[in-house]
Structure formats: C-alpha cells, structure tokens
Design an enzyme around this catalytic site. Structure first.
Site, PDB file in Angstrom:
ATOM      1  CG  ASP A  90     -62.554   8.083   9.478  1.00 26.34           C
ATOM      2  OD1 ASP A  90     -62.402   8.528  10.574  1.00 26.34           O
ATOM      3  OD2 ASP A  90     -62.458   8.882   8.549  1.00 26.34           O
ATOM      4  CG  ASP A 127     -65.050  11.845  12.627  1.00 27.74           C
ATOM      5  OD1 ASP A 127     -64.038  12.788  12.923  1.00 27.74           O
ATOM      6  OD2 ASP A 127     -64.585  11.081  11.861  1.00 27.74           O
TER       7      ASP A 127
END
Length: 214
Positions: free
Chosen positions: A173, A187
């Site tokens: 991330d 995401d």
C-alpha cells in the site's frame, strides 16, 4: 404441343421434373432441402445477434481488468523499488502522501490476522466473476466487474508472491490521505467497481442487460 409437353413435363418424357432447379430444392426422399436449410440459417441468424454482444461485453470486462491489474502491478513495482525504506513523498502537503507500507490484512488495513482467509475470498471473487461473464450483456456491468477482477487479481498477486510466504504475502500500500487508511490502486479499483455495482442494482439493471423494477 411439343413445347407444352416440355414445359409441363409428362411421364413419357425421361427425366421430366428432375432438372437442376428441382434437384437443388428436393432430396431423393421427397424432403424439402431448401426449407430445412432455411430453418437452419434462420436459427443461426437468431443466435448470432445474441452471441456477438455478449462476446463484446466479455472483451470489455477483461480489457478493464487487464488495465486495472497492469496499473496496480506497475505502481507497486515502482513503490518497492523507489519508495520503500525512504521518506514519504508529499503530493498535496500533509493531505496526500505516498508512503510505502506492507499490509497483511484486507483492503485499507483491516483484519491483519486473517491473511489466508482474505486470499481465499479474493480467489472466490475471481471465480464468481468468471461465471457471471457467461451471461454478461450489460456494458456498465462489464466495466464494474472488470474493475473488481483487476483489483482482486492485483492484491491476490501480492498474497501469493510476496513475503512472508505463499497465500500469506503482505500487500503493498502507498496512497496515504490524511486521517485515512493507506491503500493502493487495486483497492481503489475494487471500491469503484463495488460502488458502480450498487448504483446499477438501485437502477434495476442486471448483468444480462434486463431491467427490473421492484
């Protein structure tokens, strides 16, 4: 008189009534070939318009999925190579930064103790989308499912190939808004696809292109 017999055809005339025109139309057992061929052609023509739109929608689904997956994969490779173990990069002051972290949980960092379960869920989502593609005739649904598929594949790739091990890998991330969880492009694709599916469901549009009203 001879001309009349030639046109009408009499039993005394050899081969009467079996000229090229009739041999093309009738079979030796008296069945009508042209009629059977016509019915087959009509059935094929009826099926073709239904098959072609579905194939186009499926092509859109996989094209969107491939695009979303490629963006996610390239972005993570760049983050690992250029940003991991370095200071965060401020994009919009403190409001938006690029900061590399490893997330063993679900999207946005939830459930880090259930990595294997989230891996199985991602694989199940991919299987469900593949099954839905067989009856897909709606373009908006193709785009939504493509986003879901690309995002699921992106994070599943991390689960399989990144440390600490197969099906337990931590997802990369890097998008870090202020006062919000850090996430990645996979995401984002999953969330956008999910929102689009909710909107389509509220409008009553099904994946097969039909519209229903509750």
């Amino acid at each position: 008189m001879a001309e009349a017999e030639r046109i009408v055809g009499t039993p005394d005339t050899p081969g009467a009534g079996t000229g090229p025109e009739q041999r093309d139309v009738h079979g030796t057992d008296g069945t009508d070939r042209a009629d059977g061929a016509g019915r087959a052609d009509a059935a094929a023509d009826a099926d073709a318009p239904a098959v072609r739109p579905r194939r186009r929608r499926v092509a859109v689904l996989f094209a969107v999925a491939a695009f979303a997956y490629a963006l996610d994969l390239v972005s993570k490779l760049l983050v690992v190579a250029k940003l991991e173990h370095h200071r965060p990069i401020e994009i919009v002051g403190d409001w938006l930064k690029f900061e590399a972290i490893r997330n063993a949980g679900a999207a946005f960092g939830f459930g880090e103790a259930f990595t294997v379960i989230f891996t199985v869920i991602a694989a199940a989502v991919i299987v469900v989308i593949a099954r839905l593609a067989r009856k897909l005739y709606s373009l908006p649904w193709a785009i939504a499912l493509g986003l879901l598929l690309g995002g699921a594949l992106g994070n599943l790739t991390d689960r399989i190939f990144r440390s600490p091990g197969v099906f337990e890998g931590a997802v990369v991330d890097f998008i870090a808004p202020k006062h919000f969880a850090v996430f990645n492009l996979a995401d984002s694709a999953i969330v956008c696809g999910g929102i689009l599916i909710v909107l389509l469901s509220f409008r009553g549009l099904d994946p097969d292109g039909t519209v229903h009203k509750d």
